[in-house]
Design an enzyme around this catalytic site. Structure first.
Site, PDB file in Angstrom:
ATOM      1  N   GLY A   1     -49.558  73.372  33.552  1.00 44.42           N
ATOM      2  CA  GLY A   1     -48.549  74.280  34.249  1.00 44.42           C
ATOM      3  C   GLY A   1     -49.071  74.541  35.597  1.00 44.42           C
ATOM      4  N   SER A   2     -48.513  74.971  36.591  1.00 43.68           N
ATOM      5  CA  SER A   2     -48.874  75.618  37.900  1.00 43.68           C
ATOM      6  C   SER A   2     -49.386  76.988  37.814  1.00 43.68           C
ATOM      7  CB  SER A   2     -47.633  75.596  38.929  1.00 43.68           C
ATOM      8  OG  SER A   2     -47.361  74.172  39.269  1.00 43.68           O
ATOM      9  N   GLY A   3     -49.960  77.430  38.690  1.00 41.76           N
ATOM     10  CA  GLY A   3     -50.447  78.797  38.590  1.00 41.76           C
ATOM     11  C   GLY A   3     -52.115  78.831  38.441  1.00 41.76           C
ATOM     12  N   HIS A   4     -52.529  77.553  38.235  1.00 41.90           N
ATOM     13  CA  HIS A   4     -54.023  77.692  38.195  1.00 41.90           C
ATOM     14  C   HIS A   4     -54.730  76.996  39.506  1.00 41.90           C
ATOM     15  CE1 HIS A   4     -52.902  78.104  34.126  1.00 41.90           C
ATOM     16  NE2 HIS A   4     -52.357  77.076  34.010  1.00 41.90           N
TER      17      HIS A   4
ATOM     18  N   LYS B   1     -55.413  69.284  29.104  1.00 36.98           N
ATOM     19  CA  LYS B   1     -56.166  70.681  28.679  1.00 36.98           C
ATOM     20  C   LYS B   1     -55.542  70.840  27.324  1.00 36.98           C
ATOM     21  CE  LYS B   1     -55.055  73.479  32.143  1.00 36.98           C
ATOM     22  NZ  LYS B   1     -53.923  72.645  32.754  1.00 36.98           N
TER      23      LYS B   1
ATOM     24  N   ASP C   1     -48.944  71.012  26.575  1.00 37.62           N
ATOM     25  CA  ASP C   1     -49.485  69.748  27.220  1.00 37.62           C
ATOM     26  C   ASP C   1     -49.691  68.633  26.669  1.00 37.62           C
ATOM     27  OD1 ASP C   1     -50.327  72.372  28.665  1.00 37.62           O
ATOM     28  OD2 ASP C   1     -50.740  70.962  30.256  1.00 37.62           O
TER      29      ASP C   1
ATOM     30  N   HIS D   1     -53.324  81.583  31.278  1.00 37.01           N
ATOM     31  CA  HIS D   1     -51.953  81.710  31.275  1.00 37.01           C
ATOM     32  C   HIS D   1     -51.454  82.973  31.103  1.00 37.01           C
ATOM     33  CE1 HIS D   1     -52.668  77.520  29.935  1.00 37.01           C
ATOM     34  NE2 HIS D   1     -51.731  77.241  30.802  1.00 37.01           N
TER      35      HIS D   1
END
Lengths: 333, 209
Positions: A54-57, A105, A110, A219
């Site tokens: 996911g994006s945001g990391h 991960k 995922d 998350h």
């Protein structure tokens, strides 16, 4: 919600455009499906190392694409795993004929999406191996959970295995090294505040001014327990003790210590915490051989930090020190 | 609604509308015990499905296959591969048959459940969509009557199954990280499964046979 965005539904796409504009010498970005890949891909004869999530990391994973680290990253929507067609497109862009290692991960989404992509790529005749990183000691690894989460250790894994792939390791060797790193790394995080996912618009959980959440993931999901806020000396110990007890790490061990900001914690506090962690490790007779300090595996604007300890050997140190040239990590190249 | 491809397309359209209508509810449920993306992800997936329905195929199976591949490539998260697998297995079970019968609907639901269990490795009681789908299949098999009757029985049982996830402690998926703290909340995946089955059942009202 106050964020520098236009529309929650275009955050990732617009951010990728900026990433490509800023680092066009290192990486390229394609859309539909979205993939970030090395500007010089495919590198013929080299094992391709691919990750995603996911994006945001950020900078994980796109900021780690480049020489000596990842060949490609598949960025999902914020906090949502990428889809199989993204991973397949990544494989097609960077497969240099020496096989592909997928670094995943350990989250249900995922794992399922990468698994599906690996099936398709194998059917196309690509030698694909998958390693799943699960370094978060906050989650009990039992039949009764989805297993431990992949968190801070992922950045170290991508650097070390990416370095080895660049240095000429074949697919078997890359996979074996990756499994050894995964077996030797542990992490634990804390949140001082929650974060706000753009398409949700409000914080994922609520912490009072005097509360912190121990054992958070990346998350915005709540952690294992909520405790009163505490001074840094005590907080660092709260994070480090379970990490050290888990592997366990012992006197005489050589380690890489990674002090990570969840996004909103400033470096002045992060270095303060890092100094405490170094002292605590020295007290236990553990030698810190290498360090990484900064926001590398983040959870949007969350205030908080994580500590990752990797028990290293000469082989891991060699590939940690090897040249890297990415948006987020650069040395020796 | 008819029980051919046209009818199935209509049912998928109502399912997409239901997902859109309940997007916020699913996000809120997921925020409690997960990561607040389930409603958004399903909405994105079914919006993409809508754009592909016009020429999706001329058998129920062909339509469901398009739904499956679109969900797999647009939803992400765990729900993408799981719902994708469910629709794919249902499509494979229906094969090239042109008209749904009560029996073929039950078999397709059963195949969907098997696919979800195989992919996600969850069992009944783990607080997942399996807890809605398992009783739905059992109820559908026990029901008699038309396709609409079978789907209504499945939807009713799925509603109850979703309700029954509230006290459960999650053992799979992101909610499992919370341990005991996951109890007291409905599982968002079970809820979305119940919503989809209800949409299919409502669409099938008045269908023949």
């Amino acid at each position: 919600m106050k964020k520098i965005i236009n529309d929650p539904s275009t955050v990732v796409e617009e951010s990728l455009r900026g990433l490509a504009a800023a680092h066009g010498d290192i990486l390229k970005v394609r859309t539909e499906p979205a993939v970030i890949y090395r500007a010089d891909a495919p590198v013929t004869g080299k094992v391709a190392v691919i990750s995603g999530g996911g994006s945001g990391h950020e900078p994980l994973h796109g900021g780690f694409v480049g020489l000596g680290m990842l060949d490609a990253a598949a960025p999902g929507p914020v906090f949502t795993s990428p889809t199989p067609d993204q991973v397949q497109a990544a494989v097609e862009h960077v497969d240099g004929g020496a096989g592909v290692l997928l670094i995943v991960k350990n989250y249900t989404g995922d794992v399922l999406n990468f698994e599906t992509a690996a099936e398709f790529a194998s059917a196309d005749g690509v030698d694909v191996r998958t390693v799943v990183i699960d370094d978060d000691v906050a989650v009990k690894d039992s039949l009764y959970t989805a297993g431990r989460r992949g968190v801070g250790g992922t950045a170290l894994l991508e650097k070390i295995v990416g370095g080895a792939a660049e240095g000429g390791y074949n697919l078997d060797e890359c996979e074996a090294l990756a499994r050894r790193v995964i077996a030797s790394v542990r992490s634990m995080g804390v949140a001082l505040t929650a974060c706000t996912v753009p398409h949700v618009g409000e914080p994922s959980f609520v912490l009072e001014d005097d509360e912190i959440e121990i054992g958070i993931g990346i998350h915005g999901e709540p952690g294992r327990r909520r405790v009163p806020h505490q001074p840094a000396d005590q907080l660092v110990r709260t994070l480090l003790d379970p990490v050290l007890e888990d592997l366990p790490f012992a006197s005489g061990d050589r380690v890489l210590l990674f002090t990570n900001s969840m996004g909103g914690t400033p470096l002045v506090e992060l270095y303060l915490a890092h100094g405490i962690a170094e002292r605590l490790l020295a007290e236990r007779g553990i030698t810190v051989e290498r360090r990484l300090v900064g926001p590398y595996v983040t959870s949007l604007e969350m205030q908080g930090m994580s500590l990752t300890v990797l028990k290293v050997d000469d082989e891991m140190l060699r590939w940690w020190d090897a040249p890297v040239r990415t948006a987020a990590l650069r040395w020796g190249a | 609604m008819t029980c051919d491809a046209t009818g199935v397309i209509a049912a998928i359209r109502s399912a997409a509308a239901v997902v859109d209508e309940h997007r916020d509810e699913l996000v809120d449920l997921d925020r409690e015990i997960g990561d607040a993306d389930h409603g958004e992800n399903l909405k994105r997936g079914f919006t993409a499905v809508l754009s592909k329905l016009d020429n999706a195929g001329d058998t129920p199976g062909a339509v469901l296959k398009v739904v499956a591949s679109t969900l797999i490539s647009t939803v992400g998260g765990a729900a993408g591969p799981l719902y994708g697998t469910a629709f794919l297995r249902a499509a494979a079970k229906l094969g090239t048959t042109g008209t749904l019968t009560p029996e073929s609907v039950v078999d397709a639901l059963d195949a969907a459940l098997e696919g979800v269990v195989a992919r996600g490795k969850a069992e009944a009681g783990d607080k997942t969509m399996v807890d809605a789908l398992t009783p739905a299949v059992a109820a559908a098999r026990a029901a008699s009557g038309s396709v609409a009757d079978v789907l209504k029985a499945a939807a009713d049982a799925a509603d109850q199954g979703a309700q029954d996830t509230v006290p459960l402690v999650a053992r799979k998926g992101r909610a499992s990280y919370l341990g005991e703290r996951s109890a007291g909340h409905m599982d968002p995946g079970a809820r979305s499964t119940a919503l989809l089955l209800r949409a299919f059942a409502d669409a099938a009202q008045g269908a023949t046979p």
